[in-house]
Motif scaffolding. Structure first.
Motif, PDB file in Angstrom:
ATOM      1  N   ILE A 234       1.198  -1.164   0.016  1.00 57.25           N
ATOM      2  CA  ILE A 234      -0.209   0.075  -0.266  1.00 57.25           C
ATOM      3  C   ILE A 234       1.348   1.218  -0.165  1.00 57.25           C
ATOM      4  O   ILE A 234       2.449   1.451   0.952  1.00 57.25           O
ATOM      5  N   VAL A 235       0.650   1.969  -1.649  1.00 55.21           N
ATOM      6  CA  VAL A 235       1.557   3.008  -1.386  1.00 55.21           C
ATOM      7  C   VAL A 235       1.006   4.546  -0.831  1.00 55.21           C
ATOM      8  O   VAL A 235      -0.127   4.767  -0.952  1.00 55.21           O
ATOM      9  N   VAL A 236       1.335   5.089  -0.388  1.00 56.69           N
ATOM     10  CA  VAL A 236       1.076   7.152  -0.245  1.00 56.69           C
ATOM     11  C   VAL A 236       1.377   8.007  -0.018  1.00 56.69           C
ATOM     12  O   VAL A 236       2.769   7.824  -0.141  1.00 56.69           O
ATOM     13  N   ASN A 237       1.210   9.400  -0.979  1.00 57.12           N
ATOM     14  CA  ASN A 237       2.097  10.475  -1.238  1.00 57.12           C
ATOM     15  C   ASN A 237       1.391  12.156  -0.950  1.00 57.12           C
ATOM     16  O   ASN A 237       0.408  11.897  -0.881  1.00 57.12           O
ATOM     17  N   SER A 238       1.719  12.312  -0.191  1.00 61.22           N
ATOM     18  CA  SER A 238       1.657  13.541  -0.002  1.00 61.22           C
ATOM     19  C   SER A 238       2.529  14.298   0.171  1.00 61.22           C
ATOM     20  O   SER A 238       2.813  15.595   0.555  1.00 61.22           O
ATOM     21  N   ALA A 239       3.816  13.617  -0.837  1.00 61.24           N
ATOM     22  CA  ALA A 239       5.075  15.095  -0.865  1.00 61.24           C
ATOM     23  C   ALA A 239       4.491  15.671  -2.308  1.00 61.24           C
ATOM     24  O   ALA A 239       3.513  16.977  -1.776  1.00 61.24           O
ATOM     25  N   ARG A 240       4.906  15.499  -3.137  1.00 60.43           N
ATOM     26  CA  ARG A 240       4.747  15.850  -4.899  1.00 60.43           C
ATOM     27  C   ARG A 240       4.340  14.624  -5.805  1.00 60.43           C
ATOM     28  O   ARG A 240       4.876  13.518  -5.732  1.00 60.43           O
ATOM     29  N   GLY A 241       3.207  15.428  -6.407  1.00 58.70           N
ATOM     30  CA  GLY A 241       2.779  14.343  -7.850  1.00 58.70           C
ATOM     31  C   GLY A 241       3.968  13.676  -8.542  1.00 58.70           C
ATOM     32  O   GLY A 241       4.346  12.700  -9.176  1.00 58.70           O
ATOM     33  N   ASN A 242       4.869  14.648  -8.347  1.00 60.92           N
ATOM     34  CA  ASN A 242       6.078  14.854  -9.725  1.00 60.92           C
ATOM     35  C   ASN A 242       7.226  13.752  -8.914  1.00 60.92           C
ATOM     36  O   ASN A 242       7.734  13.141 -10.479  1.00 60.92           O
ATOM     37  N   ILE A 243       6.633  13.312  -8.355  1.00 59.10           N
ATOM     38  CA  ILE A 243       7.874  12.408  -7.690  1.00 59.10           C
ATOM     39  C   ILE A 243       7.488  10.220  -8.520  1.00 59.10           C
ATOM     40  O   ILE A 243       8.227   9.401  -7.782  1.00 59.10           O
ATOM     41  N   VAL A 244       6.179  10.677  -8.160  1.00 56.64           N
ATOM     42  CA  VAL A 244       5.246   9.512  -8.767  1.00 56.64           C
ATOM     43  C   VAL A 244       5.276   8.906 -10.381  1.00 56.64           C
ATOM     44  O   VAL A 244       4.700  10.125 -11.188  1.00 56.64           O
ATOM     45  N   ASP A 245       5.799   8.332 -11.031  1.00 57.27           N
ATOM     46  CA  ASP A 245       5.176   7.674 -12.325  1.00 57.27           C
ATOM     47  C   ASP A 245       4.099   7.520 -12.326  1.00 57.27           C
ATOM     48  O   ASP A 245       3.682   6.662 -11.761  1.00 57.27           O
ATOM     49  N   GLU A 246       2.649   8.619 -12.730  1.00 55.14           N
ATOM     50  CA  GLU A 246       1.231   7.590 -12.443  1.00 55.14           C
ATOM     51  C   GLU A 246       1.173   6.576 -13.397  1.00 55.14           C
ATOM     52  O   GLU A 246      -0.044   5.856 -13.220  1.00 55.14           O
ATOM     53  N   ASP A 247       1.722   6.540 -14.409  1.00 56.18           N
ATOM     54  CA  ASP A 247       1.507   6.245 -15.764  1.00 56.18           C
ATOM     55  C   ASP A 247       1.801   4.432 -15.185  1.00 56.18           C
ATOM     56  O   ASP A 247       1.465   3.164 -15.171  1.00 56.18           O
ATOM     57  N   ALA A 248       2.999   4.434 -14.174  1.00 55.02           N
ATOM     58  CA  ALA A 248       3.095   3.325 -13.319  1.00 55.02           C
ATOM     59  C   ALA A 248       2.892   2.763 -12.058  1.00 55.02           C
ATOM     60  O   ALA A 248       2.328   1.750 -12.386  1.00 55.02           O
TER      61      ALA A 248
END
Ligand code: 8YV
Length: 321
Positions: A234-248
């Motif tokens: 389970i993955v959570v991101n409250s930092a910045r969208g740019n650090i995640v490859d959204e397609d992946a």
């Protein structure tokens, strides 16, 4: 009599912050809270000495070059400064500050909400009820994943990561982390340090992203990294969208490699990829990390403390450029 410095305030700020601005400065408020174009921003800044800005304004080298020479300081109402070209600001002689510390509690609280919301299928359950579709209960109905006792991997163990670790410990989570440098033992508080993501990710039943958005972290969380997680993480991101490859991450949410994701930030806010809302296994919030009355006041006061220091000829406490 000394004239009060003119301060352009790019967005509507909490009332107490605007009151302090009006008391100590000659503010130019954005009463409609409309996003300024670069040209509008430039015009508002004519004759101004300072800007109080948020992450919704982009201070690229080009935008900075077009600001009037009168502008001496950009006091950000944000801890993240990825919207500012700091090197260009330095070159232009503009001081830039941010607001660290004061939003760590609020953002860590929200991170726990993302963890719990994703693990316990909160969004799915809410939608079922609000859509009038809840018609039965059974012992196997809408089962989620227990948080208690699980391993939480934290990427980026700065102030927010450290508070998240503390809150997660209350759920008996075992904390593992990766950071550029290892924390001192008293700050580590038993957390297990990993000197690489290669070592951290396979341990992370839950993963919380807390690193800043820099050229080094852009798309850091990509298909290769996702493949290193345990199945069903389970993955959570409250930092910045740019650090995640959204397609992946979308592909991994579809395949079940990632069981669920809790997201507060996205690459192209406020427009988000429709797949995120279409997927059942996402818990989505609209960049609310620091959005509490207490924290937004504290962020504003911290930004003004920095301004006060600059205009008193002192070094501001939170100078980043
Ligand atoms: C703020 C944030 O709401 O401070 C930050 O970096 O991401 C948010 O918590 C926003 O950036 C304010 O400008």
């Amino acid at each position: 009599m000394n004239r009060k410095p003119v301060v352009v305030v790019t967005r509507k700020l909490p009332p107490a912050v605007e009151q302090r601005l009006a008391r100590d400065y000659a503010p130019r408020f954005n009463t409609e809270d409309r996003l300024y174009t670069t040209e509008e921003l430039r015009q508002h800044c004519e004759g101004a000495q300072a800007i109080v800005a948020t992450h919704t304004e982009k201070f690229s080298a080009d935008v900075l070059a077009r600001l009037p020479d009168s502008v001496r300081v950009i006091a950000n109402f944000s801890v993240g400064v990825d919207h500012c070209d700091l090197a260009a600001a330095r070159e232009r002689g503009i001081v830039v500050t941010n607001t660290p510390d004061v939003l760590a509690d609020a953002t860590a609280e929200l991170t726990m909400l993302l963890i719990l919301g994703a693990a316990r299928r909160a969004s799915e359950g809410e939608r079922l009820i609000r859509g009038g579709r809840w018609d039965s209960w059974s012992p196997t109905f809408m089962l989620g994943t227990q948080v208690t006792g699980k391993r939480l991997g934290i990427v980026g163990m700065g102030r927010i990561g450290q508070v998240t670790a503390k809150r997660a410990r209350a759920f008996d989570m075992q904390i593992h982390y990766h950071n550029r440098r290892r924390l001192d033992p008293e700050l580590e508080a038993g957390a297990v340090y990993h000197d690489s993501l290669d070592s951290l990710l396979p341990q992370s039943e839950f993963l919380a992203l807390h690193c800043p958005n820099t050229p080094d972290t852009r798309d850091l969380f990509n298909a290769d990294r996702i493949a290193q997680l345990p199945d069903g993480a389970i993955v959570v991101n409250s930092a910045r969208g740019n650090i995640v490859d959204e397609d992946a991450i979308i592909a991994a949410l579809r395949s079940g490699k990632i069981r669920a994701a809790g997201l507060d930030v996205y690459k192209k806010e406020p427009r988000i990829r429709p797949e995120f809302a279409e997927l059942a296994n996402t818990f989505l919030l609209p960049h609310l990390g620091s959005a509490t009355h207490e924290t937004r006041d504290a962020m504003g006061f911290r930004a003004l403390d920095n301004l006060d220091a600059v205009f008193a000829g002192r070094e501001p406490g939170d100078r980043v450029a």
